[in-house]
Scaffold this motif. Structure first.
Motif, PDB file in Angstrom:
ATOM      1  N   ARG A 295      31.990  30.149  65.641  1.00  0.00           N
ATOM      2  CA  ARG A 295      33.346  30.312  65.578  1.00  0.00           C
ATOM      3  C   ARG A 295      33.772  31.751  64.618  1.00  0.00           C
ATOM      4  NH1 ARG A 295      38.328  28.268  67.620  1.00  0.00           N
ATOM      5  NH2 ARG A 295      37.399  26.715  69.028  1.00  0.00           N
ATOM      6  N   GLU A 296      33.579  32.621  65.164  1.00  0.00           N
ATOM      7  CA  GLU A 296      33.843  33.846  64.609  1.00  0.00           C
ATOM      8  C   GLU A 296      35.228  34.254  64.627  1.00  0.00           C
ATOM      9  OE1 GLU A 296      30.858  37.150  64.898  1.00  0.00           O
ATOM     10  OE2 GLU A 296      30.954  35.979  66.612  1.00  0.00           O
ATOM     11  N   SER A 297      36.081  35.085  63.544  1.00  0.00           N
ATOM     12  CA  SER A 297      37.168  35.544  63.845  1.00  0.00           C
ATOM     13  C   SER A 297      37.312  37.251  63.208  1.00  0.00           C
ATOM     14  CB  SER A 297      38.197  34.748  62.950  1.00  0.00           C
ATOM     15  OG  SER A 297      38.029  35.159  61.596  1.00  0.00           O
ATOM     16  N   LYS A 298      37.975  37.893  63.857  1.00  0.00           N
ATOM     17  CA  LYS A 298      38.318  39.068  63.266  1.00  0.00           C
ATOM     18  C   LYS A 298      39.605  39.828  63.199  1.00  0.00           C
ATOM     19  CE  LYS A 298      36.410  40.933  67.581  1.00  0.00           C
ATOM     20  NZ  LYS A 298      35.132  41.648  68.362  1.00  0.00           N
ATOM     21  N   PRO A 299      39.930  40.701  62.722  1.00  0.00           N
ATOM     22  CA  PRO A 299      41.347  41.244  62.797  1.00  0.00           C
ATOM     23  C   PRO A 299      41.532  42.081  63.989  1.00  0.00           C
ATOM     24  CG  PRO A 299      40.050  42.642  61.168  1.00  0.00           C
ATOM     25  CD  PRO A 299      39.078  41.520  61.720  1.00  0.00           C
ATOM     26  N   CYS A 300      42.646  41.763  64.609  1.00  0.00           N
ATOM     27  CA  CYS A 300      43.325  42.653  65.771  1.00  0.00           C
ATOM     28  C   CYS A 300      43.286  44.126  65.653  1.00  0.00           C
ATOM     29  CB  CYS A 300      44.323  42.163  66.253  1.00  0.00           C
ATOM     30  SG  CYS A 300      45.203  43.091  67.733  1.00  0.00           S
ATOM     31  N   ALA A 301      42.564  44.786  66.346  1.00  0.00           N
ATOM     32  CA  ALA A 301      42.650  46.442  65.971  1.00  0.00           C
ATOM     33  C   ALA A 301      44.114  46.968  66.190  1.00  0.00           C
ATOM     34  CB  ALA A 301      41.844  46.937  67.111  1.00  0.00           C
ATOM     35  N   HIS A 302      45.007  46.338  66.529  1.00  0.00           N
ATOM     36  CA  HIS A 302      46.467  46.640  67.019  1.00  0.00           C
ATOM     37  C   HIS A 302      47.416  46.188  65.710  1.00  0.00           C
ATOM     38  CE1 HIS A 302      49.822  48.626  68.576  1.00  0.00           C
ATOM     39  NE2 HIS A 302      50.567  47.368  68.720  1.00  0.00           N
ATOM     40  N   CYS A 303      47.470  44.880  65.684  1.00  0.00           N
ATOM     41  CA  CYS A 303      48.457  44.238  64.590  1.00  0.00           C
ATOM     42  C   CYS A 303      47.839  43.897  63.487  1.00  0.00           C
ATOM     43  CB  CYS A 303      49.246  43.185  65.427  1.00  0.00           C
ATOM     44  SG  CYS A 303      48.020  41.653  65.804  1.00  0.00           S
TER      45      CYS A 303
ATOM     46  N   VAL B 112      35.579  42.822  72.503  1.00  0.00           N
ATOM     47  CA  VAL B 112      37.081  42.349  72.592  1.00  0.00           C
ATOM     48  C   VAL B 112      37.659  42.857  71.018  1.00  0.00           C
ATOM     49  CG1 VAL B 112      37.149  39.801  71.765  1.00  0.00           C
ATOM     50  CG2 VAL B 112      38.909  40.717  73.158  1.00  0.00           C
ATOM     51  N   ARG B 113      38.698  43.377  70.992  1.00  0.00           N
ATOM     52  CA  ARG B 113      39.314  43.885  69.624  1.00  0.00           C
ATOM     53  C   ARG B 113      40.758  43.612  69.475  1.00  0.00           C
ATOM     54  NH1 ARG B 113      38.653  50.088  70.408  1.00  0.00           N
ATOM     55  NH2 ARG B 113      39.526  50.061  68.434  1.00  0.00           N
ATOM     56  N   TYR B 114      41.367  43.012  70.496  1.00  0.00           N
ATOM     57  CA  TYR B 114      42.809  42.790  70.310  1.00  0.00           C
ATOM     58  C   TYR B 114      43.038  41.279  70.358  1.00  0.00           C
ATOM     59  CZ  TYR B 114      42.656  47.848  70.944  1.00  0.00           C
ATOM     60  OH  TYR B 114      42.458  49.031  70.778  1.00  0.00           O
ATOM     61  N   CYS B 115      43.894  40.766  69.696  1.00  0.00           N
ATOM     62  CA  CYS B 115      44.174  39.453  69.659  1.00  0.00           C
ATOM     63  C   CYS B 115      44.820  38.944  71.177  1.00  0.00           C
ATOM     64  CB  CYS B 115      45.053  38.987  68.680  1.00  0.00           C
ATOM     65  SG  CYS B 115      46.859  39.645  68.760  1.00  0.00           S
ATOM     66  N   SER B 116      45.671  39.857  71.822  1.00  0.00           N
ATOM     67  CA  SER B 116      46.202  39.499  73.079  1.00  0.00           C
ATOM     68  C   SER B 116      46.266  40.669  73.972  1.00  0.00           C
ATOM     69  CB  SER B 116      47.674  39.053  72.622  1.00  0.00           C
ATOM     70  OG  SER B 116      48.308  40.057  72.199  1.00  0.00           O
ATOM     71  N   ARG B 117      46.485  40.249  75.111  1.00  0.00           N
ATOM     72  CA  ARG B 117      46.770  41.600  76.364  1.00  0.00           C
ATOM     73  C   ARG B 117      47.862  42.295  75.665  1.00  0.00           C
ATOM     74  NH1 ARG B 117      47.443  39.744  82.316  1.00  0.00           N
ATOM     75  NH2 ARG B 117      46.472  37.642  81.480  1.00  0.00           N
ATOM     76  N   ALA B 118      48.835  41.829  75.317  1.00  0.00           N
ATOM     77  CA  ALA B 118      49.895  42.516  74.748  1.00  0.00           C
ATOM     78  C   ALA B 118      49.509  43.784  73.865  1.00  0.00           C
ATOM     79  CB  ALA B 118      51.200  41.779  74.176  1.00  0.00           C
ATOM     80  N   CYS B 119      48.755  43.281  72.912  1.00  0.00           N
ATOM     81  CA  CYS B 119      48.170  44.122  71.788  1.00  0.00           C
ATOM     82  C   CYS B 119      47.401  45.233  72.407  1.00  0.00           C
ATOM     83  CB  CYS B 119      47.650  43.466  70.546  1.00  0.00           C
ATOM     84  SG  CYS B 119      48.760  42.733  69.411  1.00  0.00           S
ATOM     85  N   ARG B 120      46.544  44.630  73.139  1.00  0.00           N
ATOM     86  CA  ARG B 120      45.582  45.594  73.984  1.00  0.00           C
ATOM     87  C   ARG B 120      46.347  46.957  74.876  1.00  0.00           C
ATOM     88  NH1 ARG B 120      40.828  44.857  78.005  1.00  0.00           N
ATOM     89  NH2 ARG B 120      42.343  43.620  79.542  1.00  0.00           N
ATOM     90  N   SER B 121      47.446  46.265  75.628  1.00  0.00           N
ATOM     91  CA  SER B 121      48.135  47.254  76.253  1.00  0.00           C
ATOM     92  C   SER B 121      48.952  48.338  75.400  1.00  0.00           C
ATOM     93  CB  SER B 121      49.182  46.671  77.304  1.00  0.00           C
ATOM     94  OG  SER B 121      49.957  45.699  76.793  1.00  0.00           O
ATOM     95  N   ALA B 122      49.482  47.583  74.297  1.00  0.00           N
ATOM     96  CA  ALA B 122      50.351  48.379  73.399  1.00  0.00           C
ATOM     97  C   ALA B 122      49.366  49.554  72.774  1.00  0.00           C
ATOM     98  CB  ALA B 122      50.839  47.485  72.193  1.00  0.00           C
TER      99      ALA B 122
END
Ligand SMILES: [Zn+2]
Length: 51
Positions: free
Chosen positions: A6-14, A33-43
């Motif tokens: 169970r890893e966790s890491k900070p989203c690269a965007h938010c 994977v570097r973003y928490c969501s597709r929205a953050c990835r596209s943003a």
């Protein structure tokens, strides 16, 4: 770096921490994977293109 199921890491965007999910089960996928969501990835992609 310690690898736990169970890893966790900070989203690269938010910057909000998010956990590994079943759809990123493959270790390589979770590493990629570097973003928490597709929205953050596209943003982030949009911002990168602008900057
Ligand atoms: Zn995010």
């Amino acid at each position: 770096m310690v690898r736990t199921p169970r890893e966790s890491k900070p989203c690269a965007h938010c910057g909000r921490p998010f956990e590994n999910r079943k759809r990123w089960d493959g270790r390589e996928q979770w590493d990629a994977v570097r973003y928490c969501s597709r929205a953050c990835r596209s943003a982030a992609a949009r911002e990168r293109r602008r900057a």
